[in-house]
Each structure stands twice: as structure tokens, then as C-alpha cells.
Design a protein around this motif. Structure first.
Motif, PDB file in Angstrom:
ATOM      1  N   SER A 276       0.833  -1.204   0.000  1.00 17.98           N
ATOM      2  CA  SER A 276       0.000   0.000   0.000  1.00 17.98           C
ATOM      3  C   SER A 276       0.866   1.252   0.000  1.00 17.98           C
ATOM      4  O   SER A 276       0.521   2.240  -0.640  1.00 17.98           O
ATOM      5  CB  SER A 276      -1.010  -0.008   1.145  1.00 17.98           C
ATOM      6  N   ASP A 277       2.000   1.218   0.688  1.00 19.24           N
ATOM      7  CA  ASP A 277       2.895   2.380   0.634  1.00 19.24           C
ATOM      8  C   ASP A 277       3.536   2.516  -0.744  1.00 19.24           C
ATOM      9  O   ASP A 277       3.722   3.621  -1.258  1.00 19.24           O
ATOM     10  CB  ASP A 277       3.989   2.277   1.703  1.00 19.24           C
ATOM     11  N   MET A 278       3.859   1.395  -1.361  1.00 17.45           N
ATOM     12  CA  MET A 278       4.445   1.428  -2.704  1.00 17.45           C
ATOM     13  C   MET A 278       3.442   2.022  -3.704  1.00 17.45           C
ATOM     14  O   MET A 278       3.760   2.943  -4.452  1.00 17.45           O
ATOM     15  CB  MET A 278       4.854   0.006  -3.114  1.00 17.45           C
ATOM     16  N   VAL A 279       2.214   1.505  -3.665  1.00 20.08           N
ATOM     17  CA  VAL A 279       1.193   1.969  -4.615  1.00 20.08           C
ATOM     18  C   VAL A 279       0.847   3.439  -4.363  1.00 20.08           C
ATOM     19  O   VAL A 279       0.751   4.238  -5.297  1.00 20.08           O
ATOM     20  CB  VAL A 279      -0.067   1.065  -4.548  1.00 20.08           C
ATOM     21  N   ALA A 280       0.707   3.815  -3.071  1.00 17.30           N
ATOM     22  CA  ALA A 280       0.357   5.205  -2.746  1.00 17.30           C
ATOM     23  C   ALA A 280       1.431   6.155  -3.261  1.00 17.30           C
ATOM     24  O   ALA A 280       1.139   7.177  -3.887  1.00 17.30           O
ATOM     25  CB  ALA A 280       0.198   5.370  -1.244  1.00 17.30           C
ATOM     26  N   THR A 281       2.680   5.828  -3.019  1.00 16.89           N
ATOM     27  CA  THR A 281       3.778   6.695  -3.445  1.00 16.89           C
ATOM     28  C   THR A 281       3.847   6.764  -4.968  1.00 16.89           C
ATOM     29  O   THR A 281       4.025   7.836  -5.547  1.00 16.89           O
ATOM     30  CB  THR A 281       5.109   6.166  -2.883  1.00 16.89           C
ATOM     31  N   ALA A 282       3.667   5.614  -5.617  1.00 12.70           N
ATOM     32  CA  ALA A 282       3.778   5.581  -7.073  1.00 12.70           C
ATOM     33  C   ALA A 282       2.635   6.341  -7.739  1.00 12.70           C
ATOM     34  O   ALA A 282       2.773   6.841  -8.847  1.00 12.70           O
ATOM     35  CB  ALA A 282       3.818   4.141  -7.567  1.00 12.70           C
ATOM     36  N   PHE A 283       1.499   6.455  -7.052  1.00 14.06           N
ATOM     37  CA  PHE A 283       0.390   7.235  -7.624  1.00 14.06           C
ATOM     38  C   PHE A 283       0.577   8.729  -7.405  1.00 14.06           C
ATOM     39  O   PHE A 283      -0.186   9.527  -7.937  1.00 14.06           O
ATOM     40  CB  PHE A 283      -0.951   6.766  -7.072  1.00 14.06           C
ATOM     41  N   GLY A 284       1.518   9.135  -6.568  1.00 12.87           N
ATOM     42  CA  GLY A 284       1.846  10.556  -6.500  1.00 12.87           C
ATOM     43  C   GLY A 284       1.759  11.198  -5.134  1.00 12.87           C
ATOM     44  O   GLY A 284       2.624  11.978  -4.789  1.00 12.87           O
ATOM     45  N   SER A 285       0.730  10.909  -4.318  1.00 14.84           N
ATOM     46  CA  SER A 285       0.604  11.671  -3.081  1.00 14.84           C
ATOM     47  C   SER A 285      -0.244  10.954  -2.042  1.00 14.84           C
ATOM     48  O   SER A 285      -1.355  10.523  -2.323  1.00 14.84           O
ATOM     49  CB  SER A 285      -0.020  13.037  -3.380  1.00 14.84           C
TER      50      SER A 285
END
Ligand code: NAP
Ligand code: MG
Length: 400
Positions: A276-285
Motif C-alpha cells: 500500500s505504501d508502494m502503490v500510494a507513493t507511485a500514484f503521487g501523493s
């Protein structure tokens, strides 16, 4: 303009610090002028949790179960510093943990997609929703440091006298060992929450584990998902044109990166924490992530994924202008209003939720945004707005 009427109240859980400030602005500017808002209000601000010996958190969770739809502001999870700062009677537990335990729910996190905030992964066009199993595994493990040569065993002593034993390892020297567990009832609730939420949001469901290596532990997760799918959800999925897809966790990671998004990725506890941290960061913010707790019997609690934005709050208290992003909190409200509208047969209420989200996104797309987004946007010449100014710009669009 006549205000939109409601039938059943939404359970409103107020919170702490900067998000509490935003909460009030959002209600005053974006909700109360348009809706005859019915809520059952619970003040989960830390001072009030302390006054009530945290009873208010439990009452709020029970109300969410009773009414079916709740919206929650971010709250402080006390640590030693907070105990001092707020002169707390004790270090109260995480409100989210308490609410999750009472609702027996699964948390789904999804990014809010908007033009001008581009994901790092070029192919991602639609949100990827992460569902994290929130019980057991390494989070409830016991561990030992093994001092030297000897044997480590797993022993089960059944209440009926059954005994099972496995040798973990015969140590020749010092080492480490860990024992972790899960329970079938929790995995079943997790699976049902995932299947329900997939049908509810009309998205495919992916689930992954490492069953080829973990032939009993992870394989049980795989089997439970498959059994529940086959016996209770297959028909509804086929009717809705949706798929349930199981694969190995490493294969899932590769597919996710190459995908276009637009599905729910169910993860075991640890995988969900990391991914979830990987996906959240990769989506931008992080400020653009929504979060919804869904119980297996279909109760919903909506919130922003971020915390109370403490650093901004201290600036706000000093009277400095703050540009804190309210988008995820606005989407928590719109999510709750839309769900309430669906359950109560109030299409105008659901339509208002859509308009509120559209007005928020088009405000950003017009170039008006908070500082966190202005720093990363691909739009030319963004205007950095303070929180209040940004919310007023959304209101103008709603009225226009
Ligand atoms: P946080 O509140 O999420 O903020 C961490 C940093 O992320 C902020 O300082 C800010 O960065 C940025 N940020 C997060 N949300 C933002 C927003 N809406 N707009 C602009 N920037 C945003 O995490 P934290 O500071 O670690 O935690 C503060 C409190 O929140 C803690 O007491 C914690 O217990 C609680 N918490 C609650 C929840 C919940 O209720 N669900 C979840 C997590 C944490 P810059 O400082 O660089 O601007
Ligand atoms: Mg984490």
C-alpha cells in the motif's frame, strides 16, 4: 435552492489537529449549504476520548454497525509524547484498531486520480485499490533468539487431547525463530469483504500469496478464497462481468506494474503493509489516498488514508497560512453520502456526491491546488491555494 433531504443519519466521527480544522470547513462550505445533513455525531478528538475513557470510540463503532455508513476524520494514535501533550489518563489504543475490531472489517485504500498528478508508472490509468488483511501473521508472531545448538519444535496441544508436532530446525549454533498464526474465521471475513467490495465497486479482484512455498499456511488462504468464491460469489461475478484471479505474489507484483489499474488487489497482512505504501507513493501523493473499512456484513466507514497532519497544525496555531490538502477528506464524505444515497434510495444524494467529487477534481485541473500538489503537478503555472481558499473555489464550482 432547496436542500437535498436525507433519511438515515451518517455516523460522523470527528478527529484531531489539522484534519479537524478541515473537517469543519468542509461541512460549512461544501455540505451544509447543499444538504439537510443528518449525522449522529461522535467526537473522537483525543481530549474527548480521554474524558470518556475511550468509550466514545466504541460507541461510534457500534453506531457504524447499526446505521451501516460512517465517515471518520483522522485521529491521533497516542504515543508517549501525546500522553504528555494532552495530559492523558493512559495511552489509549489506536481508534482505527478499535473500530476495525468491532466492525470486523477490511480496509480498502485507493488513490484519487486527477489530470496533472501523474503516476510514476506510465501505464496506470485507473486506481489500484489495495485490500489489506488486518489480522495475524507476523504482526501477532512470537519470536525467540536461539542461544546455541538445540532443536526448535512447533507443538499443538488440542483441548481434546490431539497432539501435533513439527521440527522447525535443529540448530548447530545461535539463530532466530518465529511462530505466527492466523485463524480461519478472520480469513473468511477478509475474503467476503473483498468479494463484496469488488461487486460493489464493479472491479476485478486479485489475490496473491506464496502457496507454492508455504503449502499449508498460504495455501489455506488460497483455498478459503477459492471455496468462498465458488460457493457464494461466482455467479454474481459472472453476471457482473467480473473476474476473481489468484496468482503468486511475485507474479502479481510484475503484473501490477504492467497493468492499467482498475482492480482490487487483496494482500495478506505484511504484503498489504508494504504494497500500500508502494502503490500510494507511485500514484503521487499520500494526501490523495482514500480509505474505506468494509465489514463482511456490509457496513462502511470512509476516511482519508493520511493522518492529522500535525506539522501543519502547529503552523496553523501560530497563525501562519496553511495549505493542507483536504481532497481525501472530501472524498471520505462523498463516499459516505453516495453509499447512504444508494442504501436509502436517494439518487439526489448520490448525485450530489458525484458533483462534489467532480467539482474538487475540476478545481485542481483548472490549476488551483494545495501546495503538496502544486509541487508535483505536470500542469503549467499552478496556483497554490491555502486550504480555505481551495475549499471556497470548490464551492464556487458546486454553485456554478
Ligand atoms: P500525516 O498526518 O499523514 O502527515 C505526514 C506528512 O505527510 C505531513 O507532515 C505532510 O508533509 C504530508 N501530508 C499528509 N497528509 C497531507 C495533506 N492532507 N496535505 C498535505 N500534506 C499532507 O502523518 P504523521 O504526521 O506521521 O501523523 C500525525 C498524526 O496522525 C499522528 O498522531 C498519527 O497517530 C495520526 N495518524 C492517524 C491516522 C488515521 O486516523 N487514519 C493515520 C495515520 C496517522 P509535509 O510536512 O512535508 O508538508
Ligand atoms: Mg505501513
Amino acid at each position: 435552492m432547496a436542500k437535498i433531504q436525507m433519511k438515515t443519519p451518517i455516523v460522523e466521527m470527528d478527529g484531531d489537529e489539522m484534519t479537524r480544522v478541515l473537517w469543519k470547513m468542509i461541512k460549512e462550505e461544501l455540505l451544509l449549504p447543499f444538504i439537510d445533513l443528518k449525522t449522529e455525531y461522535y467526537d473522537l478528538g483525543l481530549a474527548h476520548r480521554d474524558e470518556t475513557d475511550d468509550q466514545v470510540t466504541k460507541d461510534a463503532a457500534l453506531a457504524a454497525k447499526k446505521y451501516g455508513v460512517a465517515v471518520k476524520c483522522a485521529t491521533i494514535t497516542p504515543n508517549a509524547a501525546r500522553v504528555e501533550e494532552y495530559h492523558l489518563k493512559q495511552m489509549w489504543k489506536s481508534p482505527n484498531g478499535t473500530i476495525r475490531a468491532i466492525m470486523d472489517g477490511t480496509v480498502f485504500r485507493a488513490p484519487i486520480i486527477v489530470k496533472g498528478i501523474e503516476p510514476y508508472v506510465k501505464t496506470w490509468e485507473k486506481p489500484i485499490t489495495i485490500a489489506r488483511h488486518a489480522y495475524g501473521d507476523v504482526y501477532k508472531a512470537v519470536e525467540m533468539k536461539v542461544p546455541g545448538p538445540g532443536v526448535c519444535r512447533l507443538v499443538y496441544e488440542g483441548d481434546d487431547g490431539t497432539e501435533l508436532q513439527e521440527t522447525v530446525h535443529r540448530f548447530e549454533g545461535p539463530g532466530i525463530v518465529q511462530g505466527m498464526h492466523n485463524v480461519e474465521s478472520s480469513i473468511e471475513s477478509f475474503a467476503r469483504s473483498c468479494f463484496n467490495y469488488a461487486l460493489d465497486t464493479k472491479q476485478d479482484l486479485w489475490f496473491a500469496s506464496k502457496d507454492t512455498i508455504s503449502k499449508k499456511y498460504d495455501h489455506t488462504f488460497k483455498d478459503i478464497f477459492q471455496e468462498i468464491y465458488d460457493s457464494q460469489y461466482k455467479e454474481a461475478f459472472e453476471k457482473a462481468g467480473l473476474t476473481y484471479f489468484y496468482t503468486l505474489i511475485d507474479d502479481a507484483v510484475a503484473r501490477v506494474i504492467k497493468s492499467r489499474g482498475g482492480y482490487i488487489w487483496a494482500c495478506k497482512n505484511y504484503d498489504g503493509d508494504v504494497m500500500s505504501d508502494m502503490v500510494a507513493t507511485a500514484f503521487g501523493s499520500l494526501a490523495m489516498m482514500t480509505s474505506v473499512l468494509v465489514s463482511p456484513d456490509g457496513n462502511y466507514e470512509y476516511e482519508a488514508a493520511h493522518g492529522t497532519v500535525q506539522r501543519h497544525y502547529y503552523q496553523y496555531l501560530e497563525g501562519k497560512p496553511t495549505s493542507t490538502n483536504p481532497v481525501a477528506t472530501i472524498f471520505a464524505w462523498s463516499g459516505a453520502l453516495r453509499k447512504r444515497g444508494e442504501l436509502d434510495g436517494l439518487p439526489e444524494l448520490s448525485a450530489f456526491a458525484d458533483r462534489l467529487e467532480q467539482a474538487t477534481l475540476s478545481t485542481i485541473e483548472s490549476g488551483v491546488m494545495t501546495k503538496d500538489l502544486a509541487l508535483i503537478t505536470t500542469l503549467p503555472d499552478p496556483h497554490t491555494a491555502e486550504s480555505g481558499e481551495f475549499i471556497k473555489a470548490i464551492r464556487e464550482r458546486l454553485e456554478g
